[in-house]
Design a protein around this motif. Structure first.
Motif, PDB file in Angstrom:
ATOM      1  N   PRO A 610      -6.308  -0.900  -3.497  1.00 28.60           N
ATOM      2  CA  PRO A 610      -6.904  -2.236  -3.346  1.00 28.60           C
ATOM      3  C   PRO A 610      -8.322  -2.372  -3.873  1.00 28.60           C
ATOM      4  CG  PRO A 610      -6.649  -1.164  -1.211  1.00 28.60           C
ATOM      5  CD  PRO A 610      -5.901  -0.343  -2.197  1.00 28.60           C
ATOM      6  N   SER A 611      -9.052  -1.277  -4.032  1.00 23.98           N
ATOM      7  CA  SER A 611     -10.407  -1.388  -4.583  1.00 23.98           C
ATOM      8  C   SER A 611     -10.380  -1.922  -6.014  1.00 23.98           C
ATOM      9  CB  SER A 611     -11.125  -0.041  -4.545  1.00 23.98           C
ATOM     10  OG  SER A 611     -10.448   0.935  -5.325  1.00 23.98           O
ATOM     11  N   GLN A 612      -9.207  -1.886  -6.667  1.00 24.03           N
ATOM     12  CA  GLN A 612      -9.075  -2.461  -8.005  1.00 24.03           C
ATOM     13  C   GLN A 612      -9.353  -3.966  -7.996  1.00 24.03           C
ATOM     14  OE1 GLN A 612      -5.569  -0.327 -10.399  1.00 24.03           O
ATOM     15  NE2 GLN A 612      -4.901  -0.905  -8.354  1.00 24.03           N
ATOM     16  N   LEU A 613      -9.215  -4.581  -6.834  1.00 25.74           N
ATOM     17  CA  LEU A 613      -9.424  -6.023  -6.707  1.00 25.74           C
ATOM     18  C   LEU A 613     -10.883  -6.378  -6.435  1.00 25.74           C
ATOM     19  CD1 LEU A 613      -6.270  -6.721  -4.524  1.00 25.74           C
ATOM     20  CD2 LEU A 613      -6.621  -7.538  -6.862  1.00 25.74           C
ATOM     21  N   ILE A 614     -11.728  -5.357  -6.306  1.00 26.59           N
ATOM     22  CA  ILE A 614     -13.132  -5.573  -5.964  1.00 26.59           C
ATOM     23  C   ILE A 614     -14.001  -5.136  -7.145  1.00 26.59           C
ATOM     24  CG2 ILE A 614     -14.950  -5.058  -4.302  1.00 26.59           C
ATOM     25  CD1 ILE A 614     -12.705  -4.220  -2.342  1.00 26.59           C
ATOM     26  N   LYS A 615     -14.752  -6.041  -7.681  1.00 27.16           N
ATOM     27  CA  LYS A 615     -15.573  -5.752  -8.852  1.00 27.16           C
ATOM     28  C   LYS A 615     -16.544  -4.604  -8.574  1.00 27.16           C
ATOM     29  CE  LYS A 615     -18.496  -7.986 -12.338  1.00 27.16           C
ATOM     30  NZ  LYS A 615     -19.145  -9.259 -12.769  1.00 27.16           N
ATOM     31  N   GLY A 616     -16.491  -3.588  -9.446  1.00 30.90           N
ATOM     32  CA  GLY A 616     -17.410  -2.464  -9.348  1.00 30.90           C
ATOM     33  C   GLY A 616     -17.027  -1.397  -8.340  1.00 30.90           C
ATOM     34  N   ALA A 617     -15.899  -1.575  -7.658  1.00 34.38           N
ATOM     35  CA  ALA A 617     -15.495  -0.609  -6.626  1.00 34.38           C
ATOM     36  C   ALA A 617     -14.414   0.330  -7.157  1.00 34.38           C
ATOM     37  CB  ALA A 617     -14.987  -1.340  -5.395  1.00 34.38           C
ATOM     38  N   ASP A 618     -14.402   1.548  -6.642  1.00 35.73           N
ATOM     39  CA  ASP A 618     -13.372   2.522  -6.991  1.00 35.73           C
ATOM     40  C   ASP A 618     -13.264   3.518  -5.836  1.00 35.73           C
ATOM     41  OD1 ASP A 618     -11.490   4.084  -8.212  1.00 35.73           O
ATOM     42  OD2 ASP A 618     -12.872   5.048  -9.610  1.00 35.73           O
ATOM     43  N   THR A 619     -12.381   3.222  -4.909  1.00 35.55           N
ATOM     44  CA  THR A 619     -12.260   4.002  -3.679  1.00 35.55           C
ATOM     45  C   THR A 619     -10.853   4.559  -3.546  1.00 35.55           C
ATOM     46  OG1 THR A 619     -13.857   2.534  -2.606  1.00 35.55           O
ATOM     47  CG2 THR A 619     -12.508   3.903  -1.167  1.00 35.55           C
ATOM     48  N   ASN A 620     -10.752   5.826  -3.192  1.00 39.22           N
ATOM     49  CA  ASN A 620      -9.448   6.478  -3.074  1.00 39.22           C
ATOM     50  C   ASN A 620      -8.759   6.153  -1.746  1.00 39.22           C
ATOM     51  OD1 ASN A 620      -9.222   7.663  -5.579  1.00 39.22           O
ATOM     52  ND2 ASN A 620     -10.307   9.515  -4.960  1.00 39.22           N
ATOM     53  N   ILE A 621      -8.599   4.866  -1.520  1.00 37.59           N
ATOM     54  CA  ILE A 621      -7.789   4.374  -0.415  1.00 37.59           C
ATOM     55  C   ILE A 621      -6.572   3.708  -1.032  1.00 37.59           C
ATOM     56  CG2 ILE A 621      -7.659   2.752   1.516  1.00 37.59           C
ATOM     57  CD1 ILE A 621     -10.674   3.098   1.885  1.00 37.59           C
ATOM     58  N   PHE A 622      -5.370   4.144  -0.609  1.00 39.44           N
ATOM     59  CA  PHE A 622      -4.135   3.677  -1.230  1.00 39.44           C
ATOM     60  C   PHE A 622      -3.210   3.067  -0.179  1.00 39.44           C
ATOM     61  CE2 PHE A 622      -5.823   7.292  -3.551  1.00 39.44           C
ATOM     62  CZ  PHE A 622      -5.917   6.781  -4.834  1.00 39.44           C
ATOM     63  N   ILE A 623      -2.419   2.077  -0.612  1.00 39.53           N
ATOM     64  CA  ILE A 623      -1.428   1.447   0.246  1.00 39.53           C
ATOM     65  C   ILE A 623      -0.054   1.706  -0.357  1.00 39.53           C
ATOM     66  CG2 ILE A 623      -0.514  -0.741   1.110  1.00 39.53           C
ATOM     67  CD1 ILE A 623      -3.393  -1.791   1.157  1.00 39.53           C
ATOM     68  N   VAL A 624       0.830   2.309   0.429  1.00 44.16           N
ATOM     69  CA  VAL A 624       2.193   2.587  -0.040  1.00 44.16           C
ATOM     70  C   VAL A 624       3.186   2.146   1.026  1.00 44.16           C
ATOM     71  CG1 VAL A 624       1.571   4.481  -1.582  1.00 44.16           C
ATOM     72  CG2 VAL A 624       2.001   4.977   0.831  1.00 44.16           C
ATOM     73  N   GLY A 625       4.416   1.913   0.615  1.00 46.68           N
ATOM     74  CA  GLY A 625       5.459   1.482   1.540  1.00 46.68           C
ATOM     75  C   GLY A 625       6.308   0.393   0.933  1.00 46.68           C
ATOM     76  N   GLU A 626       7.356  -0.022   1.654  1.00 46.31           N
ATOM     77  CA  GLU A 626       8.285  -1.004   1.080  1.00 46.31           C
ATOM     78  C   GLU A 626       7.715  -2.409   1.001  1.00 46.31           C
ATOM     79  OE1 GLU A 626      10.021  -3.767   2.768  1.00 46.31           O
ATOM     80  OE2 GLU A 626       8.837  -3.375   4.558  1.00 46.31           O
ATOM     81  N   ALA A 627       6.706  -2.735   1.823  1.00 47.70           N
ATOM     82  CA  ALA A 627       6.245  -4.120   1.953  1.00 47.70           C
ATOM     83  C   ALA A 627       5.752  -4.705   0.642  1.00 47.70           C
ATOM     84  CB  ALA A 627       5.151  -4.215   3.012  1.00 47.70           C
ATOM     85  N   TYR A 628       5.129  -3.885  -0.204  1.00 50.29           N
ATOM     86  CA  TYR A 628       4.576  -4.374  -1.481  1.00 50.29           C
ATOM     87  C   TYR A 628       5.252  -3.683  -2.662  1.00 50.29           C
ATOM     88  CZ  TYR A 628       1.138  -6.175   1.770  1.00 50.29           C
ATOM     89  OH  TYR A 628       0.536  -6.828   2.817  1.00 50.29           O
ATOM     90  N   SER A 629       6.533  -3.435  -2.503  1.00 48.65           N
ATOM     91  CA  SER A 629       7.287  -2.697  -3.522  1.00 48.65           C
ATOM     92  C   SER A 629       8.163  -3.623  -4.342  1.00 48.65           C
ATOM     93  CB  SER A 629       8.166  -1.641  -2.846  1.00 48.65           C
ATOM     94  OG  SER A 629       9.288  -2.254  -2.215  1.00 48.65           O
ATOM     95  N   ASN A 630       8.883  -3.035  -5.267  1.00 44.02           N
ATOM     96  CA  ASN A 630       9.861  -3.773  -6.060  1.00 44.02           C
ATOM     97  C   ASN A 630      11.236  -3.725  -5.395  1.00 44.02           C
ATOM     98  OD1 ASN A 630      10.425  -5.376  -8.317  1.00 44.02           O
ATOM     99  ND2 ASN A 630      11.222  -3.647  -9.476  1.00 44.02           N
ATOM    100  N   ASP A 631      11.320  -3.081  -4.238  1.00 46.71           N
ATOM    101  CA  ASP A 631      12.590  -2.931  -3.517  1.00 46.71           C
ATOM    102  C   ASP A 631      12.327  -3.151  -2.030  1.00 46.71           C
ATOM    103  OD1 ASP A 631      14.376  -1.486  -5.796  1.00 46.71           O
ATOM    104  OD2 ASP A 631      12.368  -0.605  -5.767  1.00 46.71           O
TER     105      ASP A 631
END
Length: 668
Positions: A610-631
């Motif tokens: 999600p830090s990709q959505l914040i200008k100038g940010a780069d944080t190794n916090i990741f969101i995984v799971g079915e809720a935001y998937s293609n399946d």
């Protein structure tokens, strides 16, 4: 080099998969090896509940988060039911764009040596319906025997899934529109109505489907009665809510009679037990310090001066910080409900650092996932009273007898002396295809086998074939009453010599129907003692149903199988009844769907880091799971988001060739 710590919050499908792949993944290039877990590193796995992973790590319920296998008397040798996710679509192993199936689930099952336990999950080709007090079968719906709905253009003379076809034909037909996974991703972005609609229609040719609510579109095209018929008859209210129409077109292709699925003879939860065992062994082999923390949840998370700081809370006091720690990278392996709870902890206070989850753009993308509550109730009986051969037989038996030849069937036939040349021809059959093809009638299987081998079968051989290939599960039967769907698991105990016990998923429902059953979780003498927000029943496990719920279930099951005026006593008293209310915390939903008015390809790409959505940010916090998937709603979605994060941000070589199978949607 300083040792690193990786922290995974959530021990469900995506959390376990991430841990497994961090340990067994191969780097794309040598420089990426340092991003993986190596000797001396630490892997933390946090589990808000306490899943029953192994003898060394016992728990309160079966592994798998929103997958939950429940065995009769909690004995794994006895019959089981699935009170959460329960199946997968097997991939044929071909790396072709048109090859269907859940490729990562199939791969995981094979690599964990679980494919020996994979068996068909039989969908009936002629399901039973009970709609508006009329009992009827799929194949019997016709102009002379229509469904009890006043649908325009004789729509009631067609099966209920025809409503999906009518709406989808606005942009996708058998010969036009997206056919491959990659093409569907493009369709989610720019798919439009291509058919000419009348001037009276709200939606017209050229309208972007991602910006149209599916309920709105269905109502516009089918009318009130057409919408109600499709809604009632498909069994899933979640499929026809006002979600993203472009995604709904593809997702609803899954829910038609005859679709082929598989499951595991030990229950679907057994895949997660095997993953956990593999993690423990791999960590020990690689010298990685593996720490499993049950009954612990992520309370809050911030980045302060380039370092990820997180606080945890205990099961006893889930709202209060207990400890604050740091980590090199954090995986939030959890759906939208728990994510929002983590964000709330820091939303209303001043604090140092970057609060990734509460950034406005991140919140916007998090809200693209619609929470879909669901509810399942399982019952075990001492006889299969729903079958045509029951004594006495129901007026409307479940038409679940079918025949399917699998590898196990061939082995059984070989052991009985069935001619070896015949078995060879059946196994390699192409025209007609015999293997893993469901046949609704015994005569169809016999005639197809005889065509395949080029010879007639003797009466004894016919009897051998039918006995070995017969299936008497799964269904479902569908109704507009609150039980919605009935799924027949039958006697699936591993110990076939024991006294048989027969299981059914007596109610499989979602959306507004969950509240119907929630009020029956208490006796008529009970008062509420636990706040809804503090009722963590999904973490504890299947809960015993009170007699008031059991009687309500029997009443509705009697109507489905014995007719609208049948007494509840037509259905025998069950041996055991338990429920799972997936609308309760911490999940707050059984599955998820994408809202309209979102570019879901961009959501899938950006929300996983999600830090990709914040200008100038780069944080190794990741969101995984079915809720935001293609399946969404599938284990496959959880695995795919986890794999994509490891591929794109940690340099892990993809577990399979994904040239024709994008794990998440690329953005055009």
């Amino acid at each position: 080099m300083k040792n690193k710590t990786y922290s995974i919050f959530g021990a469900g499908a995506s959390g376990l998969y991430t841990a497994w792949r961090l340990l067994n993944g191969e780097p794309n290039v040598e420089q990426d090896q340092s991003k993986l877990l190596n000797n001396g590193d630490t892997l933390e796995l946090y589990d808000w509940g306490q899943y029953d992973f192994s003898k060394a790590h016992k728990g309160t319920r079966a592994a798998g988060a929103r997958v939950c296998t429940w065995h009769y008397e909690n004995d794994k040798t006895k019959s089981y039911l699935e009170l959460g996710g329960m199946r997968y679509s097997e991939w044929d192993g071909k790396n072709e764009a048109m090859s269907g199936g859940h490729r990562l689930v199939t791969t995981v099952i094979k690599q964990l040596d679980l494919d020996q336990y994979s068996v068909p999950f039989n969908e009936s080709t002629n399901p039973l319906y009970y709609l508006r007090t009329k009992n009827m079968y799929y194949n019997d719906i016709s102009k002379t025997n229509p469904a009890p709905y006043n649908v325009k253009n004789d729509g009631a003379s067609q099966p209920p899934d025809n409503g999906f076809n009518i709406v989808e034909n606005l942009a996708v037909t058998e010969h036009t529109g997206p056919q491959t996974r990659a093409e569907w991703c493009k369709f989610y972005q720019d798919g439009r109505i291509t058919a000419d609609t009348p001037a009276s229609s709200v939606f017209q040719k050229g309208d972007l489907l991602k910006n149209i609510g599916y309920w709105n579109l269905m109502f516009d095209q089918l009318g009130s009665e057409g919408y109600n018929y499709t809604n009632d008859g498909n069994g899933y209210t979640s499929n026809v809510i006002n979600w993203n129409s472009a995604v709904a077109f593809q997702a609803n292709n899954e829910f038609t009679p005859g679709t082929e699925y598989k499951t595991l003879t030990h229950g679907y939860s057994s895949m997660f037990n095997a993953l956990f065992d593999a993690i423990v062994k791999l960590a020990k082999h690689k010298g990685v310090n593996f720490e499993y923390h049950p009954n612990t949840r992520l309370h809050s998370i911030l980045e302060i001066k380039g370092v990820i700081h997180y606080s945890i809370a205990t099961r006893e006091k889930p709202d209060k910080k207990s400890v604050t720690k740091t980590t090199s990278a954090a995986w939030l392996a959890m759906p939208r409900g728990p994510l929002d709870l983590v964000a709330q902890a820091t939303r209303y206070e001043d604090h140092k650092g970057l609060d990734v989850l509460n950034h406005r753009k991140v919140q916007l993308y998090l809200e693209s996932a619609v929470l879909q509550p669901s509810y399942k109730v399982g019952m075990f009986f001492d006889s299969p009273w729903w079958m045509a051969n029951a004594v006495p037989p129901p007026a409307y038996p479940a038409p679940i007898i079918s025949y399917e030849v699998t590898t196990d069937v061939l082995k059984a036939l070989a052991a009985e002396g069935f001619p070896k040349p015949y078995l060879v021809e059946i196994e390699k059959s192409k025209n007609p295809v015999i293997m893993e093809t469901p046949f609704a009638a015994a005569s169809l299987l016999i005639s197809n086998v005889e065509t395949c081998i080029g010879a007639p079968l003797s009466p004894a051989q016919q009897a051998q074939l039918l006995s070995a290939a017969e299936r008497n599960t799964i269904g479902p039967s569908v109704t507009d009453t609150p039980i919605r769907q009935v799924v027949y698991f039958g006697n699936n105990a591993l110990d076939k010599s024991a006294k048989p016990v027969y299981g059914i998923l007596a109610s499989y429902d979602d959306e507004q129907f969950t509240s119907f059953w929630e009020e029956l979780e208490y006796s008529t003498e009970s008062v509420e003692k636990t706040a809804f927000s503090e009722n963590y029943q999904p973490l504890v496990g299947p809960r015993k149903a009170p007699e008031v719920m059991v009687k309500m279930l029997r009443q509705q099951l009697a109507a489905v199988h014995f007719g609208p005026y049948a007494d509840y006593s037509a259905v025998p008293q069950p041996l055991e009844t338990r429920y799972m209310d997936w609308s309760l915390p911490p999940f707050n939903a059984g599955y998820h769907a994408y809202a309209a008015h979102y570019d879901i390809c961009d959501v899938q790409q950006k929300i996983r880091k999600p830090s990709q959505l914040i200008k100038g940010a780069d944080t190794n916090i990741f969101i995984v799971g079915e809720a935001y998937s293609n399946d969404q709603a599938w284990v496959e979605g959880a695995f795919c988001t986890a794999e994509s994060v490891l591929n794109d941000f940690f340099g892990v070589k993809p577990i399979i060739d994904n040239t024709e199978y994008p794990f998440i949607c690329p953005c055009s």
